[in-house]
Structures are given as C-alpha cells and as structure tokens.
Design a protein around this motif. Structure first.
Motif, PDB file in Angstrom:
ATOM      1  N   GLU A 119       0.989  -1.240  -0.014  1.00 27.01           N
ATOM      2  CA  GLU A 119       0.108  -0.048   0.305  1.00 27.01           C
ATOM      3  C   GLU A 119       0.728   1.350  -0.066  1.00 27.01           C
ATOM      4  N   ALA A 120       1.681   1.410   1.007  1.00 24.53           N
ATOM      5  CA  ALA A 120       2.503   2.801   1.263  1.00 24.53           C
ATOM      6  C   ALA A 120       3.762   2.819  -0.173  1.00 24.53           C
ATOM      7  N   ASN A 121       4.077   1.870  -0.891  1.00 25.98           N
ATOM      8  CA  ASN A 121       3.938   1.916  -2.796  1.00 25.98           C
ATOM      9  C   ASN A 121       3.640   1.691  -3.626  1.00 25.98           C
ATOM     10  N   LYS A 122       2.216   1.979  -3.077  1.00 23.95           N
ATOM     11  CA  LYS A 122       0.788   2.329  -4.369  1.00 23.95           C
ATOM     12  C   LYS A 122       1.386   3.972  -4.162  1.00 23.95           C
ATOM     13  N   HIS A 123       1.014   4.885  -2.865  1.00 21.60           N
ATOM     14  CA  HIS A 123       1.066   5.864  -2.475  1.00 21.60           C
ATOM     15  C   HIS A 123       2.954   6.912  -2.669  1.00 21.60           C
ATOM     16  N   ILE A 124       3.216   6.152  -2.369  1.00 21.50           N
ATOM     17  CA  ILE A 124       4.829   6.445  -3.196  1.00 21.50           C
ATOM     18  C   ILE A 124       4.611   6.830  -4.537  1.00 21.50           C
ATOM     19  N   ILE A 183      15.417   5.360  11.975  1.00 25.40           N
ATOM     20  CA  ILE A 183      14.162   5.193  10.596  1.00 25.40           C
ATOM     21  C   ILE A 183      13.615   6.741  11.089  1.00 25.40           C
ATOM     22  N   VAL A 184      13.245   7.472  11.406  1.00 25.30           N
ATOM     23  CA  VAL A 184      13.121   9.060  11.640  1.00 25.30           C
ATOM     24  C   VAL A 184      13.308   9.100  12.715  1.00 25.30           C
ATOM     25  N   ASP A 185      13.656  10.905  13.201  1.00 22.12           N
ATOM     26  CA  ASP A 185      14.173  11.436  14.760  1.00 22.12           C
ATOM     27  C   ASP A 185      12.602  12.189  14.612  1.00 22.12           C
ATOM     28  N   ILE A 186      11.933  12.208  16.352  1.00 21.91           N
ATOM     29  CA  ILE A 186      10.438  13.113  16.057  1.00 21.91           C
ATOM     30  C   ILE A 186      11.134  13.896  15.464  1.00 21.91           C
ATOM     31  N   ASP A 187      11.871  15.403  15.869  1.00 23.39           N
ATOM     32  CA  ASP A 187      11.707  16.394  15.001  1.00 23.39           C
ATOM     33  C   ASP A 187      10.955  16.405  14.112  1.00 23.39           C
ATOM     34  N   THR A 188      11.886  15.750  13.424  1.00 26.17           N
ATOM     35  CA  THR A 188      11.242  15.831  11.551  1.00 26.17           C
ATOM     36  C   THR A 188       9.925  15.172  11.533  1.00 26.17           C
ATOM     37  N   TRP A 189       9.869  14.055  11.997  1.00 28.14           N
ATOM     38  CA  TRP A 189       8.483  13.602  11.909  1.00 28.14           C
ATOM     39  C   TRP A 189       7.096  14.356  12.210  1.00 28.14           C
ATOM     40  N   LEU A 198       9.533  11.840   3.100  1.00 31.82           N
ATOM     41  CA  LEU A 198       8.560  10.742   3.903  1.00 31.82           C
ATOM     42  C   LEU A 198       8.565   9.681   2.674  1.00 31.82           C
ATOM     43  N   VAL A 199       8.604   9.585   1.614  1.00 33.84           N
ATOM     44  CA  VAL A 199       8.629   8.665   1.153  1.00 33.84           C
ATOM     45  C   VAL A 199      10.188   8.564   1.136  1.00 33.84           C
ATOM     46  N   ASN A 200      11.601   8.985   1.643  1.00 31.70           N
ATOM     47  CA  ASN A 200      12.791   7.558   2.212  1.00 31.70           C
ATOM     48  C   ASN A 200      12.541   7.265   3.255  1.00 31.70           C
ATOM     49  N   ILE A 201      11.777   8.061   4.552  1.00 27.46           N
ATOM     50  CA  ILE A 201      11.017   7.112   5.500  1.00 27.46           C
ATOM     51  C   ILE A 201      10.365   5.593   5.335  1.00 27.46           C
ATOM     52  N   MET A 207      12.201   2.337   5.967  1.00 28.33           N
ATOM     53  CA  MET A 207      11.595   1.155   6.818  1.00 28.33           C
ATOM     54  C   MET A 207      11.716  -0.113   6.485  1.00 28.33           C
ATOM     55  N   GLU A 208      10.851   0.239   5.044  1.00 30.95           N
ATOM     56  CA  GLU A 208      10.286  -1.347   4.291  1.00 30.95           C
ATOM     57  C   GLU A 208      12.194  -1.991   4.036  1.00 30.95           C
ATOM     58  N   ARG A 209      12.980  -1.177   3.861  1.00 29.53           N
ATOM     59  CA  ARG A 209      14.561  -2.127   3.577  1.00 29.53           C
ATOM     60  C   ARG A 209      14.807  -2.865   5.015  1.00 29.53           C
ATOM     61  N   SER A 210      14.352  -1.692   5.941  1.00 26.72           N
ATOM     62  CA  SER A 210      15.178  -2.245   7.204  1.00 26.72           C
ATOM     63  C   SER A 210      14.321  -3.518   7.619  1.00 26.72           C
ATOM     64  N   PHE A 211      12.923  -4.086   7.226  1.00 35.18           N
ATOM     65  CA  PHE A 211      11.965  -4.879   7.233  1.00 35.18           C
ATOM     66  C   PHE A 211      12.307  -6.082   7.087  1.00 35.18           C
TER      67      PHE A 211
END
Length: 154
Positions: free
Chosen positions: A12-17, A94-100, A135-138, A142-146
């Motif tokens: 689903e994420a990749n469709k949005h991306i 994956i992402v820092d809280i401030d960026t999110w 956001l795309v990079n995040i 995450m997907e690569r990490s998984f």
C-alpha cells in the motif's frame, strides 16, 4: 501473521509513493511556485494528488506501520503511547521525532486550507513539495530495514 501484515502495508505504501513521485515530477520543475492561481489544471491536480497521497502515506506509517514494525522486532507495543512508538522508531534510526512532527505539522497546515487561501500559502506549498521526498525516504528506509531483518531471520 505480522510479517504478512507488514508486507501488505508496504505494498500500500508503495502505491502512495508511486503517485507522490508522479506528482513531484509535475510540480518540482515549477519550484518555487509563486502564485497558486498561475498553476494550470494538471499542476493543480498534481498538487492535490500530492497532498492526498502524502496524507495517506503518513497516516499509514503513523497508524499502522510503525507499531507493527516494532511488534515484528519483538517490542511489546501493548498500551504504550504514540509518542513512545515514535521514540522507539527513532531508536531504530528510521526517523527522528522532530522531523516526523514537522511533516505532520506541514501536512496539517496545507491539508486544511481551501483553494482560495492557497495563494497565501505559497511558501507552505513550496516547502511541502520539497519535503515530500523526506516522507518517501522514511517509508523506503523502513521497508528496507524490515526486509534486512527478515533476511537475517531466514
């Protein structure tokens, strides 16, 4: 199974991306946008699609993927707050809280305005277009990490 759930979320994420990237292909050459009224129909459509898909991707990550990813990694997410989830995602690199938080604020700012107000929001539009790749990079990170974790388990 949690692994299948995560894979479904990443599909689903990749469709949005893909649609975010298509929108950015239309919008990035226009930067900086100076006047919303000068955008043609395709450009306005691309901006609206970008806002929609950005929101959908951010909601998917924040509401489903982060928690499920942590559960897959053995972290007990039962009864913990969203902030604690973000803190653990930050620890994972994956992402820092401030960026999110910045991305959520930017999304909320641009998503809750009406077309007649967008001329006043040109700066936000430009920032939104520029920051969409974050956001795309995040999501991709995450997907690569998984999949790296999955390979190690096999």
């Amino acid at each position: 199974m949690i692994q299948i759930k995560l894979k479904t979320y990443f599909i689903e994420a990749n469709k949005h991306i893909a649609l975010i990237i298509e929108s950015l292909d239309v919008l990035t050459p226009l930067l900086p946008v100076k006047d919303y009224a000068e955008l043609n129909q395709l450009q306005r459509f691309a901006l609206n699609a970008l806002i929609f898909r950005f929101s959908k991707l951010q909601d998917l990550l924040g509401a489903k993927v982060f928690r499920t990813y942590l559960e897959y990694n053995g972290f007990n997410t039962q009864g913990i707050s969203y902030f604690e989830i973000l803190r653990e995602i930050e620890k994972e690199g994956i992402v820092d809280i401030d960026t999110w938080g910045e991305l959520r604020e930017l999304r909320n700012k641009i998503a809750h305005n009406y077309p007649e107000e967008l001329d006043e929001m040109v700066e936000s539009i430009n920032l939104f277009i520029n920051r969409s790749t974050v956001l795309v990079n995040i999501a991709q990170k995450m997907e690569r990490s998984f999949y790296e974790i999955e390979r190690k388990r096999d």
